[in-house]
Every structure is written in C-alpha cells, then in structure tokens.
Enzyme design. Structure first.
Site, PDB file in Angstrom:
ATOM      1  N   GLY A   1       0.872  -1.225   0.123  1.00 40.53           N
ATOM      2  CA  GLY A   1      -0.161  -0.025   0.130  1.00 40.53           C
ATOM      3  C   GLY A   1       1.102   1.116   0.010  1.00 40.53           C
ATOM      4  O   GLY A   1       1.479   1.537   1.109  1.00 40.53           O
TER       5      GLY A   1
ATOM      6  N   GLY B   1       3.122   0.347   5.532  1.00 38.83           N
ATOM      7  CA  GLY B   1       4.193   1.027   6.040  1.00 38.83           C
ATOM      8  C   GLY B   1       3.708   1.628   7.526  1.00 38.83           C
ATOM      9  O   GLY B   1       4.408   2.369   8.396  1.00 38.83           O
TER      10      GLY B   1
ATOM     11  N   CYS C   1     -10.774   2.755   9.187  1.00 40.63           N
ATOM     12  CA  CYS C   1     -10.230   2.689   8.007  1.00 40.63           C
ATOM     13  C   CYS C   1      -9.300   1.560   7.857  1.00 40.63           C
ATOM     14  O   CYS C   1      -9.282   0.903   6.823  1.00 40.63           O
ATOM     15  CB  CYS C   1      -9.537   4.037   7.674  1.00 40.63           C
ATOM     16  SG  CYS C   1      -8.708   4.321   6.029  1.00 40.63           S
TER      17      CYS C   1
ATOM     18  N   CYS D   1      -7.045  12.114   7.259  1.00 45.77           N
ATOM     19  CA  CYS D   1      -6.516  12.595   5.926  1.00 45.77           C
ATOM     20  C   CYS D   1      -7.628  13.362   5.270  1.00 45.77           C
ATOM     21  O   CYS D   1      -7.218  14.267   4.508  1.00 45.77           O
ATOM     22  CB  CYS D   1      -6.335  11.372   5.070  1.00 45.77           C
ATOM     23  SG  CYS D   1      -7.878  10.139   4.847  1.00 45.77           S
TER      24      CYS D   1
ATOM     25  N   VAL E   1       7.100   8.689   3.031  1.00 47.62           N
ATOM     26  CA  VAL E   1       8.210   8.089   3.098  1.00 47.62           C
ATOM     27  C   VAL E   1       8.290   6.440   3.443  1.00 47.62           C
ATOM     28  O   VAL E   1       9.072   5.631   3.270  1.00 47.62           O
ATOM     29  CB  VAL E   1       9.169   8.871   3.991  1.00 47.62           C
ATOM     30  CG1 VAL E   1       8.924   9.205   5.207  1.00 47.62           C
ATOM     31  CG2 VAL E   1      10.909   8.303   3.547  1.00 47.62           C
ATOM     32  N   ASP E   2       7.312   6.431   4.662  1.00 52.72           N
ATOM     33  CA  ASP E   2       7.365   5.135   5.149  1.00 52.72           C
ATOM     34  C   ASP E   2       6.679   4.015   4.214  1.00 52.72           C
ATOM     35  O   ASP E   2       7.497   2.755   4.407  1.00 52.72           O
ATOM     36  CB  ASP E   2       6.160   5.279   6.496  1.00 52.72           C
ATOM     37  CG  ASP E   2       6.679   6.138   7.329  1.00 52.72           C
ATOM     38  OD1 ASP E   2       7.586   6.345   7.771  1.00 52.72           O
ATOM     39  OD2 ASP E   2       5.624   6.636   8.287  1.00 52.72           O
TER      40      ASP E   2
END
Length: 383
Positions: free
Chosen positions: A18, A133, A109, A205, A23-24
């Site tokens: 995913g 991540g 989620c 988000c 960055v993760d």
C-alpha cells in the site's frame, strides 16, 4: 527459509504494498524489493469530495507514488475506494458526531479499507501477501498472528490496528517494525527516493490542514446551546456539540465573572438530549477524571480475550502511556475496564486498547465512563 518482516511467505513471493506517497510506505517497498520479493505498489484513493477545493492533495500523492515506482522500477496502480470509504468509514464518522461522540476513523479505515477492500484487490492482482508502512510488528506462532509494539515507541501504531482479525493479519507484513523514523528517512535518502524528506501527514486524511469546524460544517448542521457548570448554571453558549471534545480548553469563549476566579475552563461532558455542554474549572477537576469505563463490543487480535478477567495495561488515546488496569470481558462482548489510577478526559467514541508484555491484545470503542467523583474501591484493580 524463514520469511522476513513478519510476512507469511519468503521471497520471491508477490507482495502488494500500500503506497501512500509518503516515506514510510516507500521504504516498505524498498526493503521488500531488496529482500528479493516481487513488489507491486497500490495507491488507494479514498476521498474525492475535496478534489475541486484542493484540500486533500491526492494528485500530489499519486505523482509521488509514480515517482517511487519509477525509482524502484516496480509497477504501481491507482485504485479508487472512495465509495467504500464513504459507506464503511465516513458514514460512521458523521453518525458518531451526531450522537455527540468523538470517533476515531483511522481504526475503522484500517479494518475496512487498508486490510479489507485493499486486501481483496491485492488478491485479485495475484498477491501472495500484502505489506504496509505501519510501525508495528507481526509474529507468527502456532497458527496465530500476534500484533506487537515496534522498536520506535514514538511511532507505535498498534493503537490504530487493534481491530484487525487473524484473517486480515494472516497475509500481512509490516517491514518497518525494527526501524526508527530517522533510520527510515536515511534509507530513503540513500536509495534516492524522491520522498525521503517529505513531511509526514498529520490528523485525519480527509480533513487535512484546514480547521476542523470548517470541514464538519459541510456535513452537519450546528445547533447552538448552553454551556453549564456542575451546578447547572449557564456560563456560556456553545456553537454545536460536535465541535468540542472532552478535556478541551481552547475556544470555549467563557468570559469573566463565572466560577472560581481566573481558573481555566475545560469541557467535561456532553448531553445530546438537552444539547448542553458541561464545563468545569481546573485541569484535573474530578469530573474530568475516570476510574472506569464500559466499552462497546471488543475486538481481540487472537480471536478472544485471554481470560474472563485479567490484568494488563491500556491506552484510551493514541499518544498516551499505557496505564495499569483490570479488564472484565462481559458475556455480551463488551468490557468493563477499571484503572489503577484515574484517567483524564476518557472520551466516548474513542478506543480503549489493551496491551500485555509488548503485545497488543485488542480493544474496543469507549461507550460510557465512571467519573472519579464516584470512587471505586481500591481493591477493584489488581494490575
């Protein structure tokens, strides 16, 4: 050969990662590729309402995902789960606020989208495993998957993963379990990943960086009402119960001439029936402290509680040290939780999450609390 990163299969299994554009997840894909896995990247577009306003910059994230794919030479795909997100996550989010509660959509989620429809889509792509991540660890033992805290306690995300099932964790891996955030950024920079220094996303988000009240006003009609002190005296007016959370100090707008001198006011409760907000003075007012709570139906990583009554530690919010408590698993699936020490601003709609020996056992949505003013006997807690 043992599989690394808590994955169910060793290389060269096909793993769908995913990719969020951050960055993760980029380093997650990098680590899997270096380990010899066949890696595919999948970007989930979960929100569309703000495309015209630019509030949720999916286009920026998609461009970053494509740049990550190009740098690593892995295929990437963009998939739209906005309809599923609205139905399975956002509808619940709004319903909880209408009830005067404060929900945590990230928990739902993860369960419904990131380890739900995403996992189903990954299987359709021929995935033998999925990876994310998240900063959490998975350990497999005797046919069970255990969810463990990661090496970096400041990034521990097990709180948001507590509602996952064995079926959802079975095909999963979380390669960042042993890394700190600084190490992750260093790996990204060393590999030339374009998102090595990209700012972490914060908050929910779909709300993004904008004021919360502005966002919520698009979907809920605010109904102003009275702010009451513990003596039922009107000390101010609120603009709508959804815009306040327990323990809140800022934005109450209570002027002078009320209560105990200049002591600050805090939100201590909501009454949706009367449309009133209970406010108190003092950071540690007894009505802000709870000795116990009753949860809704609990989710258990292992499929059930470790015992009918057991000692452990628990968090009632993400950024909190886990506190000693005793949990009683009730016959109807709910939990009665008693804390060794009073907890501040325990909030209905948020989650209580249970831990023991570095392992996340599960958790539940908080339904009601017992104020410290209604003192429990000290021997009720044996943690």
């Amino acid at each position: 050969m043992d599989a690394p990163f808590g994955l169910p299969l060793p290389p060269p299994a096909r793993v769908v990662v995913g990719l969020s554009g951050g960055v993760d997840s980029a380093v997650t894909a990098l680590l899997l590729q270096r380990a010899g896995y066949e890696v595919l990247g999948l970007f989930m577009k979960n929100w569309e309402d703000d495309d015209q306003f630019g509030d949720c910059p999916a286009e920026v994230d998609i461009a970053d995902v494509q740049a990550i794919g190009a740098q690593l030479d892995i295929p990437v795909q963009v998939v739209n789960f906005a309809a599923e997100y609205r139905e399975q996550v956002f509808a619940h989010f709004l319903a909880e606020y209408r009830r005067g509660r404060t929900p945590n959509p990230d928990v739902l989620c993860n369960r419904e989208i990131k380890f739900g429809v995403f996992q189903q889509h990954a299987r359709a792509l021929g995935a033998q495993a999925i990876a994310t991540g998240h900063y959490a660890a998975l350990r497999r033992s005797r046919g069970q998957v255990h969810l463990l805290c990661p090496a970096d306690p400041d990034k521990d995300q097990t709180y948001f993963l507590h509602a996952l099932t064995q079926a959802q964790l079975a095909p999963a891996g979380m390669p960042l379990a042993g890394f700190t955030k600084r190490e992750v950024r260093a790996l990204a920079a060393g590999a030339g990943l374009p998102v090595a220094q990209k700012k972490d996303s914060t908050g929910i988000c779909f709300i993004g960086e904008r004021p919360f009240r502005e966002f919520l006003s698009r979907y809920l009609v605010a109904e102003p009402g009275d702010m009451l002190d513990p003596h039922d005296t009107i000390v101010g007016r609120h603009i709508g119960l959804p815009y306040y959370t327990l323990g809140q100090r800022q934005g109450l707008g209570i002027g002078g001439g009320h209560g105990d001198g200049n002591a600050p006011w805090y939100v201590a409760g909501k009454d949706a029936t009367r449309n009133t907000l209970l406010v108190v003075q003092g950071h540690d007012h007894p009505l802000l402290l709870s000795n116990a709570l009753l949860s809704e139906t609990a989710s258990w990583i292992g499929g059930g509680p470790p015992d009918v009554r057991f000692a452990c530690t628990a968090k009632t919010r993400y950024r909190q040290t886990a506190e000693a408590c005793e949990v009683e698993a009730l016959d109807d699936g709910r939990c009665q939780v008693r804390f060794a020490h009073p907890q501040r601003a325990v909030t209905p709609g948020q989650s209580v999450v249970f831990y023991r020996d570095g392992e996340c056992l599960g958790g539940a949505v908080i339904d009601t609390t017992t104020p410290a003013a209604q003192t429990l006997s000290a021997d009720a807690v044996s943690a």
